[in-house]
Scaffold this motif. Structure first.
Motif, short mmCIF file in Angstrom:
data_model
loop_
_atom_site.label_atom_id
_atom_site.label_comp_id
_atom_site.label_asym_id
_atom_site.label_seq_id
_atom_site.Cartn_x
_atom_site.Cartn_y
_atom_site.Cartn_z
N GLY A 264 0.82 -1.20 0.00
CA GLY A 264 0.00 0.00 0.00
C GLY A 264 0.85 1.25 0.00
N LEU A 265 0.68 2.11 -1.03
CA LEU A 265 1.58 3.25 -1.19
C LEU A 265 0.86 4.57 -1.46
N SER A 266 -0.43 4.64 -1.27
CA SER A 266 -1.14 5.88 -1.58
C SER A 266 -0.78 6.99 -0.58
N GLU A 267 -0.97 8.23 -1.03
CA GLU A 267 -0.73 9.43 -0.20
C GLU A 267 0.71 9.54 0.27
N ASN A 268 1.65 9.30 -0.68
CA ASN A 268 3.05 9.51 -0.41
C ASN A 268 3.59 10.60 -1.34
N LEU A 269 4.91 10.65 -1.56
CA LEU A 269 5.52 11.74 -2.33
C LEU A 269 6.20 11.23 -3.60
N PHE A 270 5.64 10.22 -4.23
CA PHE A 270 6.24 9.64 -5.42
C PHE A 270 6.17 10.58 -6.63
N PRO A 271 7.28 10.81 -7.31
CA PRO A 271 7.19 11.37 -8.65
C PRO A 271 6.47 10.36 -9.55
N CYS A 272 5.73 10.84 -10.53
CA CYS A 272 4.91 9.94 -11.34
C CYS A 272 5.73 8.90 -12.08
N ASN A 273 6.92 9.30 -12.60
CA ASN A 273 7.73 8.33 -13.33
C ASN A 273 8.26 7.22 -12.43
N ILE A 274 8.58 7.59 -11.18
CA ILE A 274 9.04 6.58 -10.21
C ILE A 274 7.90 5.65 -9.84
N LEU A 275 6.73 6.20 -9.59
CA LEU A 275 5.58 5.38 -9.22
C LEU A 275 5.22 4.43 -10.35
N ALA A 276 5.30 4.90 -11.60
CA ALA A 276 5.01 4.03 -12.74
C ALA A 276 5.97 2.85 -12.78
N ASP A 277 7.26 3.10 -12.53
CA ASP A 277 8.24 2.02 -12.50
C ASP A 277 7.95 1.03 -11.38
N VAL A 278 7.55 1.56 -10.21
CA VAL A 278 7.24 0.70 -9.07
C VAL A 278 6.07 -0.23 -9.40
N ILE A 279 5.04 0.33 -10.01
CA ILE A 279 3.85 -0.46 -10.34
C ILE A 279 4.17 -1.51 -11.41
N LEU A 280 4.89 -1.13 -12.44
CA LEU A 280 5.23 -2.07 -13.52
C LEU A 280 6.15 -3.18 -13.04
N THR A 281 7.14 -2.81 -12.24
CA THR A 281 8.05 -3.83 -11.71
C THR A 281 7.33 -4.75 -10.74
#
Length: 308
Positions: A264-281
């Motif tokens: 669970g990672l909502s309501e954090n400070l992820f840049p969108c490109n980093i979050l996209a990598d996290v989700i895809l990986t």
């Protein structure tokens, strides 16, 4: 004459004080209520096996009706007590396995709050004003399976408070004021599977979580974590990790080598490109990234807010 006179005056004062105390501490019989209530307790507690106690308060002294110990569940509601009445569990004949005492203003626990409570398995003391957990509180409640202390004021915790709770599987300490977790606090809890520490204010450290934990909630603790993600990779049985509402900007690659299935990672400070990598990986490792609150009308990926 003066010493005798002083003695008589003191005697009169003491007698008056005793009368005041005896009048204030009215002795009453604690017994099950006949009042109808909206049933809202867990599946273990049914009306036929429960004793509901209402309208007890700290200004009275209570004797315990013997029939109370024949019930499986003890539920205290609509009351104002500073501590659990000491004589509830003062018998080996008690059959009580469940204790619910929510929102009744409990502020402290006795040194041994549950004497002779070997049959006690589930304790819910949430929504009270308990501010400390000291050693020996649960000394005789050795068969506890679930313990809910959420929504209290707990700030100070003794390292040995859970020493005897080898059977404990679920521990909820969420919504308290915990700033420091002793390193050995959870280590005696060899069967602990679910640990909720949401909404506290402690710092994450290596060695504080038991290796057998399966679900861990650390949401809303203002954590930054970064390299400390390795802590979770070392928890070999961890399947669900909730980190909503912290200050996380990235996660460590070691997390993908763990047995984690839900993150669970909502309501954090992820840049969108980093979050996209996290989700895809995560997808390639059979790990699902989940949101607690879906956001709209702002930058997000699958409802998880991110920073452009």
């Amino acid at each position: 004459m003066r010493p005798i006179l002083n003695f008589l005056i003191l005697s009169i004062i003491n007698t008056a004080l005793k009368l005041d105390v005896s009048n204030a501490l009215e002795v009453m019989n604690m017994q099950c209520s006949d009042e109808d209530i909206d049933w809202q307790f867990n599946e273990i507690c049914e009306p036929y096996n429960s004793c509901i106690i209402t309208n007890i308060n700290s200004t009275n002294v209570y004797t315990v009706d013997r029939t109370l110990h024949e019930f499986k569940c003890l539920i205290i509601i609509d009351s104002f007590v500073h501590e659990i009445p000491s004589n509830i569990f003062m018998t080996l004949k008690s059959n009580i396995t469940n204790l619910h005492a929510n929102n009744v203003s409990i502020s402290q626990l006795r040194r041994i709050s549950f004497p002779f409570a070997q049959k006690l398995e589930h304790v819910d003391l949430s929504w009270n004003a308990i501010y400390e957990l000291h050693e020996m509180f649960f000394y005789d409640a050795v068969n506890l399976v679930t313990l809910n202390l959420s929504h209290n004021l707990i700030g100070e915790i003794s390292p040995n408070v859970f020493e005897k709770l080898d059977s404990l599987q679920i521990l909820d300490l969420s919504y308290n004021q915990i700033s420091t977790i002793p390193f050995d606090l959870f280590q005696p809890l060899r069967n602990l599977a679910y640990l909720n520490l949401r909404n506290n204010r402690f710092q994450l450290k290596f060695g504080i979580f038991p290796r057998n934990i399966r679900m861990l909630d650390l949401s809303f603790n203002n954590l930054e974590i970064q390299q400390k993600f390795k802590i979770f990779s070392l928890l070999e049985k961890l399947e669900t990790l909730l980190l909503h509402g912290n200050r996380i900007e990235n996660i460590h690659q070691s997390i993908y080598d763990s047995n984690l299935r839900f993150l669970g990672l909502s309501e954090n400070l992820f840049p969108c490109n980093i979050l996209a990598d996290v989700i895809l990986t995560g997808k390639t490792h059979d790990m699902r990234i989940i949101a607690e609150h879906i956001v709209k009308n702002t930058s997000n990926i699958y409802g998880i807010k991110c920073i452009e």
